[in-house]
Design an enzyme around this catalytic site. Structure first.
Site, PDB file in Angstrom:
ATOM      1  N   LYS A 105      54.947  58.477  31.614  1.00  0.00           N
ATOM      2  CA  LYS A 105      54.815  57.151  32.230  1.00  0.00           C
ATOM      3  C   LYS A 105      55.200  56.031  31.267  1.00  0.00           C
ATOM      4  CE  LYS A 105      50.638  55.112  30.821  1.00  0.00           C
ATOM      5  NZ  LYS A 105      50.348  55.987  29.742  1.00  0.00           N
TER       6      LYS A 105
ATOM      7  N   LYS B 220      55.280  71.350  30.063  1.00  0.00           N
ATOM      8  CA  LYS B 220      54.079  70.711  30.618  1.00  0.00           C
ATOM      9  C   LYS B 220      53.355  71.640  31.580  1.00  0.00           C
ATOM     10  CE  LYS B 220      54.547  66.517  28.935  1.00  0.00           C
ATOM     11  NZ  LYS B 220      53.549  65.798  28.178  1.00  0.00           N
TER      12      LYS B 220
ATOM     13  N   GLY C  28      45.545  56.489  31.670  1.00  0.00           N
ATOM     14  CA  GLY C  28      44.580  57.241  32.461  1.00  0.00           C
ATOM     15  C   GLY C  28      43.168  56.678  32.394  1.00  0.00           C
ATOM     16  N   ASN C  29      42.790  56.100  31.229  1.00  0.00           N
ATOM     17  CA  ASN C  29      41.420  55.597  31.076  1.00  0.00           C
ATOM     18  C   ASN C  29      41.132  54.405  31.988  1.00  0.00           C
ATOM     19  OD1 ASN C  29      43.254  54.184  29.191  1.00  0.00           O
ATOM     20  ND2 ASN C  29      41.412  53.027  28.697  1.00  0.00           N
TER      21      ASN C  29
ATOM     22  N   LYS D 210      54.207  56.632  23.228  1.00  0.00           N
ATOM     23  CA  LYS D 210      54.064  55.172  23.403  1.00  0.00           C
ATOM     24  C   LYS D 210      54.915  54.428  22.371  1.00  0.00           C
ATOM     25  CE  LYS D 210      49.361  55.700  25.041  1.00  0.00           C
ATOM     26  NZ  LYS D 210      49.771  56.008  26.418  1.00  0.00           N
TER      27      LYS D 210
HETATM   28  P1  ADP Z   1      47.080  57.121  28.099  1.00  0.00           P
HETATM   29  O1  ADP Z   1      46.320  57.734  29.207  1.00  0.00           O
HETATM   30  O2  ADP Z   1      46.840  55.670  27.975  1.00  0.00           O
HETATM   31  O3  ADP Z   1      48.555  57.483  28.087  1.00  0.00           O
HETATM   32  P2  ADP Z   1      46.765  58.887  25.799  1.00  0.00           P
HETATM   33  O4  ADP Z   1      45.500  59.668  25.607  1.00  0.00           O
HETATM   34  O5  ADP Z   1      47.989  59.614  26.230  1.00  0.00           O
HETATM   35  O6  ADP Z   1      46.413  57.688  26.765  1.00  0.00           O
HETATM   36  O7  ADP Z   1      47.098  58.134  24.430  1.00  0.00           O
HETATM   37  C1  ADP Z   1      46.190  57.259  23.816  1.00  0.00           C
HETATM   38  C2  ADP Z   1      45.394  57.960  22.750  1.00  0.00           C
HETATM   39  O8  ADP Z   1      46.216  58.269  21.630  1.00  0.00           O
HETATM   40  C3  ADP Z   1      44.302  57.161  22.117  1.00  0.00           C
HETATM   41  O9  ADP Z   1      43.134  57.174  22.899  1.00  0.00           O
HETATM   42  C4  ADP Z   1      44.079  57.864  20.771  1.00  0.00           C
HETATM   43  O10 ADP Z   1      43.031  58.809  20.845  1.00  0.00           O
HETATM   44  C5  ADP Z   1      45.374  58.636  20.562  1.00  0.00           C
HETATM   45  N1  ADP Z   1      46.107  58.370  19.327  1.00  0.00           N
HETATM   46  C6  ADP Z   1      46.917  59.291  18.752  1.00  0.00           C
HETATM   47  N2  ADP Z   1      47.470  58.812  17.637  1.00  0.00           N
HETATM   48  C7  ADP Z   1      47.027  57.537  17.490  1.00  0.00           C
HETATM   49  C8  ADP Z   1      47.243  56.517  16.523  1.00  0.00           C
HETATM   50  N3  ADP Z   1      48.054  56.716  15.489  1.00  0.00           N
HETATM   51  N4  ADP Z   1      46.614  55.332  16.677  1.00  0.00           N
HETATM   52  C9  ADP Z   1      45.789  55.135  17.726  1.00  0.00           C
HETATM   53  N5  ADP Z   1      45.534  56.060  18.675  1.00  0.00           N
HETATM   54  C10 ADP Z   1      46.141  57.255  18.569  1.00  0.00           C
HETATM   55 MG    MG Z   2      49.393  59.442  27.842  1.00  0.00          MG
END
Ligand code: ADP
Ligand code: MG
Length: 317
Positions: free
Chosen positions: A217, A132, A12-13, A280
């Site tokens: 996703k 969700k 999303g970023n 992820k």
């Molecule tokens: P995206 O939109 O890329 O799916 P998300 O917000 O769903 O992003 O997931 C990414 C976020 O996960 C990071 O910005 C971070 O804040 C968070 N995060 C949670 N656990 C961890 C971890 N163990 N290491 C790094 N980031 C983490």
């Molecule tokens: Mg996400």
């Protein structure tokens, strides 16, 4: 030169920089930034399939439909159609930015965005426990009416009001797989599996039919990476690396995890937050368990350095 194929799932970023930059013009600029990093990969010889999130975008589309329906009885839009619209709008912004960047660098390559449907199992256990939240807040009376009349599942959301919840089932099949493969084989940069894909089921008669659900996703792109036998699953998100004990005083940033380590850390349940990093890691585990050779998690600006082994978190067999 041997073909190297990467599925790059952008978060999303890469599409919305922050809460104050949500207009489609702002989203275009965010996509432009990420497009530059993707074209760097292409310049380095990668064939890239770009997947992307769609959470805020599909939320905006749905909420506009709800407001217009409530105010002036404009036709309501179903969630699968909102997903398709989000793929169109995001696919357009990414495709055009990648095309412009390729042209600027004198690289002769085509780009195509594919409206993609992801088949889920109608018996997926997620459907009996939807989690969700989607769409705007409702009063309790409205929520109960929707529950009775439209079969919605509704919940009271942390004292903020009532909301509809839908399931997040596991993606099973990519309907447009042959088309995506053909595009990649032809050297065309392909954008697909937006928002994990438009959720569809196969009916008893074998037809495809949209369903109200949301697909993760990262899971959708992991499935695609396996099905096209990609050399790399690259998950581009807001962090340069993955941490153990994330956000705690004893946080440790990782350069590399083996599949066995990733499974162990995920099972410990304290390192990766649910709904953000945990899916992820699970997506990378799934890819490696299905025979994938490498996955990488980093942020867009570090993709180039991470591919050289200088940063990012690699998850390998
Ligand atoms: P995206 O939109 O890329 O799916 P998300 O917000 O769903 O992003 O997931 C990414 C976020 O996960 C990071 O910005 C971070 O804040 C968070 N995060 C949670 N656990 C961890 C971890 N163990 N290491 C790094 N980031 C983490
Ligand atoms: Mg996400």
């Amino acid at each position: 030169m041997e073909k190297k194929v990467a599925v790059v799932a952008i978060g999303g970023n890469s599409l919305i920089a922050d809460k104050n930059h949500t207009s489609t013009d702002d989203q275009y600029l965010a996509a432009k930034e990420t497009a530059g990093h993707i074209v760097d990969m292409i310049e380095d010889g990668w064939d890239v399939v770009v997947g992307h999130g769609n959470g805020p975008q599909v939320g905006f589309i749905l909420q506009k439909a709800e407001i217009a329906y409530g105010a002036v009885q404009m036709p309501m839009a179903s969630l699968d159609v909102c997903g398709a619209q989000s793929q169109g709008q995001i696919g357009y912004a990414l495709a055009q930015n990648i095309q412009n960047e390729l042209k600027k660098r004198g690289i002769q390559k085509s780009v195509a965005a594919v409206i993609e449907q992801t088949i889920v199992d109608r018996n997926d256990p997620a459907f009996s426990n939807p989690t969700k939240p989607i769409g705007g807040f409702m009063t309790e009376a409205e929520a109960k009416r929707r529950e009775a009349e439209d079969g919605w599942t509704v919940i009271e959301d942390a004292g903020r009001g009532w909301r509809r919840v839908v399931a997040s089932p596991i993606p099973q099949e990519i309907v447009e797989l042959d088309a995506i493969r053909t595009l990649i084989d032809a050297g065309i940069i392909t954008i697909s599996v937006g928002g994990g894909g438009i959720p569809v089921i196969r009916t008893e008669s074998g037809d495809l039919k949209g369903i109200a659900a949301v697909i993760d996703k990262d899971f959708g792109n992991s499935l695609l990476a396996s099905l096209i036998d990609a050399d790399l699953l690259l998950i581009s998100t807001a962090v340069e690396k993955v941490a153990l004990n994330f956000g705690k005083p004893d946080e440790v940033w990782l350069d590399r995890m083996t599949l066995a380590e990733a499974k162990k850390y995920l099972a410990e349940g304290i390192h990766f937050k649910g709904g953000s990093m945990a899916p992820k890691i699970q997506a990378c585990i799934n890819f490696l368990e299905r025979g994938g050779k490498a996955s990488l998690i980093t942020n867009p600006e570090n993709i180039g350095r991470a591919l050289k082994g200088e940063t990012g978190t690699w998850i390998v067999p």
